[in-house]
Design a protein around this motif. Structure first.
Motif, short mmCIF file in Angstrom:
data_model
loop_
_atom_site.label_atom_id
_atom_site.label_comp_id
_atom_site.label_asym_id
_atom_site.label_seq_id
_atom_site.Cartn_x
_atom_site.Cartn_y
_atom_site.Cartn_z
N PRO A 1 0.79 -1.30 0.00
CA PRO A 1 0.03 0.07 -0.01
C PRO A 1 0.76 1.22 -0.10
N PHE A 2 1.61 1.49 -1.10
CA PHE A 2 2.33 2.76 -1.22
C PHE A 2 1.80 3.80 -2.09
N ASP A 3 1.52 4.93 -1.73
CA ASP A 3 1.02 5.93 -2.26
C ASP A 3 1.93 6.75 -2.83
N VAL A 4 2.31 6.90 -4.26
CA VAL A 4 3.26 7.65 -4.56
C VAL A 4 2.94 9.05 -4.79
N THR A 5 1.70 9.57 -4.96
CA THR A 5 1.31 10.71 -4.95
C THR A 5 1.12 11.74 -3.81
N THR A 6 1.00 11.05 -2.78
CA THR A 6 0.94 11.64 -1.63
C THR A 6 1.86 11.48 -0.62
N SER A 7 3.06 10.84 -0.89
CA SER A 7 4.00 10.35 0.12
C SER A 7 5.12 11.24 0.07
N TYR A 8 5.67 11.98 0.99
CA TYR A 8 6.96 12.62 1.10
C TYR A 8 8.09 11.41 1.41
N SER A 9 9.17 11.61 0.82
CA SER A 9 10.46 10.76 1.26
C SER A 9 10.80 11.21 2.62
N ARG A 10 10.59 10.14 3.61
CA ARG A 10 11.24 10.42 4.85
C ARG A 10 12.12 9.49 5.48
N ASP A 11 13.05 10.15 6.45
CA ASP A 11 14.03 9.27 7.19
C ASP A 11 13.68 9.71 8.66
N ARG A 12 13.34 8.69 9.56
CA ARG A 12 13.25 8.91 11.14
C ARG A 12 14.10 8.09 11.87
N ASN A 13 14.58 8.82 12.72
CA ASN A 13 14.97 8.09 13.99
C ASN A 13 14.67 8.96 15.18
N ILE A 14 15.28 8.30 16.40
CA ILE A 14 14.88 9.16 17.63
C ILE A 14 15.20 10.48 17.79
N TRP A 15 16.28 11.02 16.97
CA TRP A 15 16.93 12.32 17.01
C TRP A 15 16.19 13.24 16.08
N HIS A 16 15.51 12.89 15.06
CA HIS A 16 15.06 13.75 13.80
C HIS A 16 13.95 13.02 13.09
N ILE A 17 13.38 13.88 12.18
CA ILE A 17 12.62 13.13 11.09
C ILE A 17 12.95 14.18 9.85
N SER A 18 13.40 13.75 8.82
CA SER A 18 13.43 14.67 7.59
C SER A 18 12.58 14.28 6.50
N HIS A 19 12.16 15.28 5.75
CA HIS A 19 10.98 15.17 4.78
C HIS A 19 11.46 15.77 3.53
N GLU A 20 11.61 15.16 2.29
CA GLU A 20 11.96 15.54 1.08
C GLU A 20 10.74 15.17 0.23
N GLY A 21 10.72 15.82 -1.20
CA GLY A 21 9.78 15.39 -2.39
C GLY A 21 8.65 16.18 -2.28
N LEU A 22 7.63 15.95 -3.10
CA LEU A 22 6.47 16.58 -3.44
C LEU A 22 6.67 18.04 -3.79
N GLU A 23 6.04 19.11 -2.89
CA GLU A 23 6.11 20.52 -3.01
C GLU A 23 7.28 20.98 -2.67
N LEU A 24 8.05 20.09 -1.84
CA LEU A 24 9.39 20.61 -1.33
C LEU A 24 10.52 20.57 -2.40
N GLU A 25 10.26 20.10 -3.43
CA GLU A 25 11.31 20.07 -4.56
C GLU A 25 11.30 21.46 -5.41
N ASP A 26 10.37 22.26 -4.94
CA ASP A 26 10.18 23.47 -5.40
C ASP A 26 10.39 24.66 -4.43
N PRO A 27 11.74 25.26 -4.25
CA PRO A 27 12.00 26.06 -3.22
C PRO A 27 11.07 27.36 -3.00
#
Length: 412
Positions: A170-196
């Protein structure tokens, strides 16, 4: 003899799920998946079933949260490590530990190859591979996105490949950010973030906290205690490092602290935009810096800032196990013997407001710093100091004046 084994750095996301059947089909490997738990929390749910359903022979899930906090995050806190003034290195801290554990499992399983799913445009391919080289130069590395046999170029391609191999996820390509999470942080990339030029969609983006506008209207106080550079308590309650991070994440997230929207310079030469949430880390570094500001002498504090910048660059580049990072760490550790005390902040709508700092090793003297003349300082002493301190500038100006007068006389 059985098939050759490959160790796959496995997150359970779309990329690494598609890699399992691809490795079996392309290289006829037995795939041993290794998921390193550095605090992903709910992202680990259902991984065992998903890995085996996708064709893995075995899955290791290794809980290394405390090791991550004590041996990677804590040294970074002592260093005040911040990449390009804003990024608190959440992903960067985790990669050397993940590489270390992949090597350990490769040795245990008798594998000669480690595979990762980092793309050819990102930093993680560099971090994984140079740390594996530093720990096990004899092991081979397969970077799927750089292999000629890897023909998938998008998430849509990967989903189609999985379906072709009977893997319906169940992966949704159109609404999912690319994320990396751990106890220290979470990062978000993709979708509207690709346009500064676009503002992030804050209502759908944030995971660890809330946007400052929607944070509580009442401020909240928090105290953090340190002993020799190590955080030991939050609001008077003694805690181990991982629990300090968790509690400060809760408090910081509640008040919209630690949200960074940055266009950073990747190791591979391109700029990329990401949003990082590091609520607890932002409070922790602010508290540590505040103590150092009170305790370290001027020369040490100034030089440590230079060291911190270089340290952050090395960690960002994946050079955790390099001699220079280790040497810088030794200097940093030597500065922490007196970093003991309590820091109090007020959290309010994304702000961390100083509310008092105390330490038995403070270098601040109220009597010396006040406007009242004391035994240690006579205001008149400043006159001779200023004369000597600015002597070279005065001599230069005097000689320039003489040269200008000489030139004017020559023109007459």
């Amino acid at each position: 003899m059985g098939k050759e084994k490959v160790i796959l750095a496995y997150s359970g996301g779309l990329d690494t799920t598609a890699i399992i059947p691809w490795l079996k089909e392309t290289y006829n490997f037995d795939v041993v998946c290794v998921c390193i738990d550095v605090g992903q929390e709910s992202e680990l749910e259902g991984l065992d079933e998903r890995a085996k359903y996708s064709g893995a022979e075995k899955l290791y899930i290794l809980d290394v949260v405390d090791e991550f906090c004590d041996e990677y995050i804590l040294p970074g806190v002592k260093a005040n490590a911040t990449y390009e003034y804003e990024y608190l290195l959440g992903t960067s801290f985790a990669r050397p530990l993940i590489a270390k554990k992949l090597v350990e499992i490769a040795r245990k399983e008798g594998a000669t190859t480690i595979c990762h799913g980092a793309t050819g445009k990102g930093n993680d391919q560099v971090r994984f591979e140079i740390n594996i080289k530093a720990l096990a130069p004899d092991l081979n590395v397969i970077a799927t996105w750089r292999q000629p046999e890897w023909t998938m170029q998008s998430r849509e391609d990967e989903i189609a490949f999985c379906k072709k191999h009977g893997i319906d996820l169940p992966f949704d390509v159109t609404t999912s950010y690319s994320r990396d999470r751990n106890i220290w942080h979470i990062s978000h990339e993709g979708l509207e973030l690709e346009d500064p030029s676009l503002e992030p969609n804050w209502d759908h983006l944030l995971v660890l906290g809330t946007y400052p506008e929607k944070a509580p209207d009442e401020a909240e106080y928090v105290t953090v205690n340190f002993e020799k550079g190590v955080p030991t308590a939050v609001n008077g309650k003694q805690m181990k490092m991982s629990d300090v991070v968790r509690e400060l994440n809760r408090l910081g997230g509640k008040h919209g602290v630690g949200i960074v929207d940055i266009v950073e310079n990747r190791v591979v030469g391109m700029k990329s935009r990401g949003v990082y949430e590091t609520p607890g880390g932002t409070i922790l570094l602010a508290a540590h810096k505040q103590l150092e500001e009170l305790i370290l002498d001027r020369d040490t504090l100034a030089f440590k800032k230079t060291v911190s910048d270089k340290y952050a660059d090395l960690v960002y580049e994946g050079k955790w196990f390099c001699p220079l990072r280790e040497a810088l760490q030794a200097f940093i550790e030597s500065t922490q013997d007196r970093i003991t005390g309590e820091v109090k902040f007020k959290l309010y709508k994304g702000n961390i407001i100083k509310a008092g700092t105390t330490s038995p090793y403070t270098l601040y003297s109220e009597s010396l710093a006040s406007f009242t003349t004391g035994d240690l300082y006579d205001h008149h002493d400043a006159e001779g100091f200023i004369h000597l301190f600015g002597l070279s500038m005065k001599v230069r100006a005097m000689l320039d004046q003489k040269r200008e007068e000489k030139d004017k006389n020559n023109d007459k």
